[in-house]
Every structure is written in structure tokens, then in C-alpha cells.
Design a protein around this motif. Structure first.
Motif, short mmCIF file in Angstrom:
data_model
loop_
_atom_site.label_atom_id
_atom_site.label_comp_id
_atom_site.label_asym_id
_atom_site.label_seq_id
_atom_site.Cartn_x
_atom_site.Cartn_y
_atom_site.Cartn_z
N LEU A 91 0.77 -1.23 0.14
CA LEU A 91 0.10 -0.19 -0.12
C LEU A 91 0.90 1.37 0.03
CD1 LEU A 91 -2.52 -0.94 2.72
CD2 LEU A 91 -2.80 -1.49 0.31
N ALA A 92 2.00 1.22 0.11
CA ALA A 92 3.03 2.38 0.09
C ALA A 92 2.95 3.35 -0.99
CB ALA A 92 4.56 1.85 0.56
N ALA A 93 3.14 4.44 -0.96
CA ALA A 93 3.22 5.43 -1.93
C ALA A 93 2.09 5.69 -2.81
CB ALA A 93 4.29 5.08 -2.90
N SER A 94 0.87 5.33 -2.05
CA SER A 94 -0.52 5.44 -2.71
C SER A 94 -0.89 7.12 -2.78
CB SER A 94 -1.61 4.70 -1.77
OG SER A 94 -1.54 3.35 -1.90
N ASP A 95 -1.27 7.39 -3.96
CA ASP A 95 -1.97 8.50 -4.04
C ASP A 95 -3.42 8.56 -3.68
OD1 ASP A 95 -3.58 7.54 -6.05
OD2 ASP A 95 -2.86 8.56 -7.72
N TYR A 237 -3.31 -2.56 -8.74
CA TYR A 237 -4.34 -1.47 -8.37
C TYR A 237 -4.06 -0.60 -7.05
CZ TYR A 237 -6.18 -3.59 -12.57
OH TYR A 237 -6.63 -4.27 -13.86
N ILE A 238 -3.19 -0.87 -6.30
CA ILE A 238 -3.07 0.00 -4.97
C ILE A 238 -1.52 0.33 -5.12
CG2 ILE A 238 -4.74 -1.26 -3.91
CD1 ILE A 238 -2.76 -3.23 -2.61
N GLY A 239 -1.18 1.04 -4.01
CA GLY A 239 -0.02 1.70 -3.92
C GLY A 239 0.64 2.32 -4.94
N LEU A 240 2.04 2.23 -5.10
CA LEU A 240 2.50 2.96 -6.28
C LEU A 240 2.15 2.71 -7.44
CD1 LEU A 240 4.32 5.31 -6.88
CD2 LEU A 240 6.21 3.77 -7.04
N ASP A 241 1.98 1.10 -7.92
CA ASP A 241 1.49 0.94 -9.13
C ASP A 241 0.16 1.19 -9.44
OD1 ASP A 241 4.12 -0.39 -9.22
OD2 ASP A 241 3.19 -2.31 -8.81
N GLY A 242 -0.61 1.39 -8.37
CA GLY A 242 -1.98 1.76 -8.78
C GLY A 242 -2.49 3.20 -8.62
N SER A 243 -1.22 4.24 -8.49
CA SER A 243 -1.43 5.58 -8.39
C SER A 243 -1.29 6.21 -9.80
CB SER A 243 -0.60 6.05 -7.30
OG SER A 243 -0.96 5.28 -6.09
N PRO A 244 -2.11 7.12 -10.40
CA PRO A 244 -2.07 7.51 -11.70
C PRO A 244 -1.22 8.86 -11.49
CG PRO A 244 -4.31 7.59 -11.13
CD PRO A 244 -3.74 6.83 -9.86
N THR A 245 -1.11 9.37 -10.30
CA THR A 245 -0.60 10.63 -9.95
C THR A 245 0.91 10.66 -9.70
OG1 THR A 245 -2.49 11.25 -8.27
CG2 THR A 245 -0.59 12.63 -8.18
N ILE A 246 1.48 11.33 -10.64
CA ILE A 246 3.11 11.47 -10.93
C ILE A 246 3.55 12.71 -10.02
CG2 ILE A 246 4.91 11.85 -12.15
CD1 ILE A 246 3.51 10.08 -14.52
N VAL A 247 4.40 12.75 -8.92
CA VAL A 247 5.06 13.95 -8.38
C VAL A 247 6.12 14.15 -8.95
CG1 VAL A 247 5.66 14.79 -6.19
CG2 VAL A 247 3.60 13.25 -6.24
N SER A 248 6.20 15.65 -9.48
CA SER A 248 7.62 15.75 -10.25
C SER A 248 8.69 16.15 -9.29
CB SER A 248 7.32 16.89 -11.31
OG SER A 248 6.75 17.87 -10.70
N SER A 249 8.31 17.00 -8.52
CA SER A 249 9.03 17.17 -7.46
C SER A 249 8.38 17.82 -6.02
CB SER A 249 10.09 18.65 -8.03
OG SER A 249 9.26 19.59 -8.04
N VAL A 250 9.25 17.92 -5.10
CA VAL A 250 8.66 18.29 -3.89
C VAL A 250 9.64 19.29 -3.24
CG1 VAL A 250 7.72 17.68 -1.41
CG2 VAL A 250 7.17 16.23 -3.40
N ASP A 251 9.07 20.45 -2.86
CA ASP A 251 10.09 21.42 -2.16
C ASP A 251 9.96 21.48 -0.77
OD1 ASP A 251 10.91 22.46 -4.58
OD2 ASP A 251 9.37 23.79 -4.75
N PRO A 252 10.83 21.11 -0.01
CA PRO A 252 10.88 21.26 1.38
C PRO A 252 10.12 22.58 1.94
CG PRO A 252 12.74 20.02 0.75
CD PRO A 252 12.30 21.03 -0.28
N ILE A 253 9.44 22.49 3.08
CA ILE A 253 9.09 23.67 3.82
C ILE A 253 9.96 24.20 4.34
CG2 ILE A 253 7.18 24.67 5.37
CD1 ILE A 253 5.44 22.31 4.75
#
Length: 296
Positions: A91-95, A237-253
């Protein structure tokens, strides 16, 4: 009345460091986690329903094993009778979409193994993603009606209907009243305020709050954990494989700059403590000379 409250752990930004991996995914195992603040509002709505109509309230969350502490917080801070954690590595990295699929499977498993659900409560949005999508997507997966931005609600168990007041989108001063059949989803607005007009309701709430704090001390006895196999979920269909969202980058707060200077004082240093007392004495007694003399 049987209610489920969906809750999530979010990074405790007040603790400082938030850890991300090289792919931009939040490393929750290395980041302090607390219960999402908006989920506390959903818990209050479920508690109001429990007080008025009796029944049962269960908390449910999807996440790593550490989310057991988040569910414990939900039980102790507001109210749950028991809690359910959907957790394993698949289930890890699910959107939000994969999360909703998993949560809907959790609700279906709950209905098959525990009992029929009347209401599912969820917070407005999370403090990390702030998409506000998980609750509505889970309702869609269950094919149940949903009422959002709820600020007040009444339930008629006999008629199997919910009557709610909700904020109209784009205008927080305009409120509309809607009805929906049970079972249904309720997305509470941060403006929701529980109402306990009857003395008997206030006494019941007090008793339930005392009982849930006692349960929280032995939380593991009231926690059920289900993995993807228990939920009959296909890993594709779950976790990272089942997640259609792609995070291009994350800026730390960025950490906010300090606006005040602090002087560290050793409490065992008598001279230094005397200086602190002398500096604070006028503020404790007043700012005028007369007030200072009176304080002396």
C-alpha cells in the motif's frame, strides 16, 4: 447507528525536519506524525451521532504500522470504540485514488466481518496534500451519496435519512440544508460545531469521553490490522503501481526565521538566575515605578 471515521497521519511540521527520499516521496517513517487536524472535526461529528443515537464508532486509517499511534490519538482525543488499520508494504506510496480504492475495500470488509455501516465521516482535507479528494473518491468507489462542507447535522435512524446544513461553495456566509439516505458519507467543514442541547446528552458525552480515554491506554487491544490480502486487493491497483498521480518534485517547507533572540541560562547558576529575576520583576508587578516598589 454504526459510524466509521476515516483519519490520516500527517507530518508534524512543528517538529522541524520533514524527510523526503530521492524520488520526492515523503519518508513517513523518518518524519514525526500526528493525526490530521481536520479529522478531529469529523470525529466530533461522529461522537455527536453516537451520543444522540447510541451505536458504535470505529476509526479507520491506511498507512504504515506507526499509524496505530494516530488511531490511538483519535480514540483518546475525541472518541472511537475501536480502530482499524489498513497496512502493508503493497500500500506504500498510494495517491488519493489508490488510497480511496483501499479504504473502500476496508469498508466493504468491515461490513462483511463486523456490521453494516450507516455513516462514514471524513475531514475536509489533509494538512499535507490538501487535495480534499480522498473522502469523495472513497464515496464514489462505494457508490454512496455524499454531503460535503457539513457544519451541522441531524440523523433520523427510523427513516434512514440524514439532514445536514452545509456551506455553499464560494460563500461561507450562505448555508443550505440538504437530505440524503443512509448509508452516506459526511465531509465535515472546519466550521462544524457539535451540539449537545440536552443535559442527558452532555452527561452521556462526558461518560463516553472518560471511557474512551481508558480504552486508549490499552489501544492495541482495540486495534485490528488488515493487509492487502485480507482486503482481497490486487497489488497492481494499489500502492505506487495503482497511483496515476505523478509527483515531479517536492520543495521542503522552509523553516521560519526566528524573530526573537534567546539567552540560555543555566538554572544552577545563581548569579545568572538573579539577573533574570531582576529583569522580570518589573513586568510581574507592573511597568510603573510605584508598581515596581509595590512588587518589592
Amino acid at each position: 447507528m454504526r459510524s466509521i471515521v476515516l483519519t490520516k497521519g500527517v507530518p508534524d511540521f512543528s517538529e522541524g525536519a520533514v524527510s523526503f527520499d530521492e524520488d520526492g516521496h515523503l519518508e513517513r517513517g523518518k518524519t514525526p506524525t500526528v493525526m490530521n487536524p481536520n479529522d478531529e472535526v469529523a470525529l466530533r461529528a461522529a461522537l455527536q451521532t453516537r451520543v444522540r443515537h447510541g451505536g458504535h464508532v470505529s476509526g479507520m486509517s491506511m498507512g504504515p504500522p506507526g499509524y496505530g499511534d494516530v488511531l490511538r490519538e483519535a480514540m483518546e482525543s475525541v472518541y472511537t470504540d475501536d480502530n482499524y488499520l489498513l497496512s502493508d508494504r503493497e500500500l506504500a506510496a498510494s495517491d488519493t485514488w489508490a488510497t480511496a480504492i483501499t479504504l473502500s475495500a476496508g469498508l466493504e470488509t468491515y461490513q462483511a466481518e463486523v456490521g453494516d455501516i450507516d455513516l462514514v465521516f471524513a475531514g475536509f482535507k489533509t494538512a499535507d496534500g490538501e487535495t480534499g479528494q480522498t473522502g469523495p473518491q472513497t464515496a464514489w468507489a462505494m457508490d454512496w451519496p455524499i454531503v460535503t462542507h457539513v457544519v451541522a447535522l441531524e440523523v433520523d435512524p427510523d427513516e434512514r435519512r440524514l439532514r445536514a446544513k452545509r456551506l455553499v461553495e464560494g460563500d461561507v456566509d450562505e448555508i443550505e440544508t440538504v437530505e440524503a439516505p443512509l448509508p452516506c458519507f459526511v465531509i465535515t467543514d472546519p466550521e462544524f460545531e457539535p451540539s449537545y442541547r440536552q443535559a442527558s446528552h452532555r452527561l452521556t458525552r462526558k461518560r463516553l469521553r472518560e471511557e474512551t480515554r481508558e480504552r486508549a491506554a490499552d489501544h492495541d487491544d482495540h486495534l485490528t490490522t488488515w493487509n492487502h490480502e485480507d482486503l482481497n486487493l490486487d497489488p497492481d491497483y494499489i500502492g505506487l503501481d495503482g497511483s496515476p498521480t505523478i509527483v515531479s518534485s517536492v520543495d521542503p517547507i522552509p523553516k521560519a526565521p526566528s524573530e526573537r533572540e534567546a539567552t540560555m541560562v543555566d538554572p544552577t547558576d545563581a548569579d545568572a538566575m538573579d539577573d533574570v529575576l531582576e529583569e522580570l520583576r518589573p513586568h510581574a508587578a507592573g511597568t510603573s515605578d510605584h508598581a515596581t516598589e509595590a512588587g518589592d
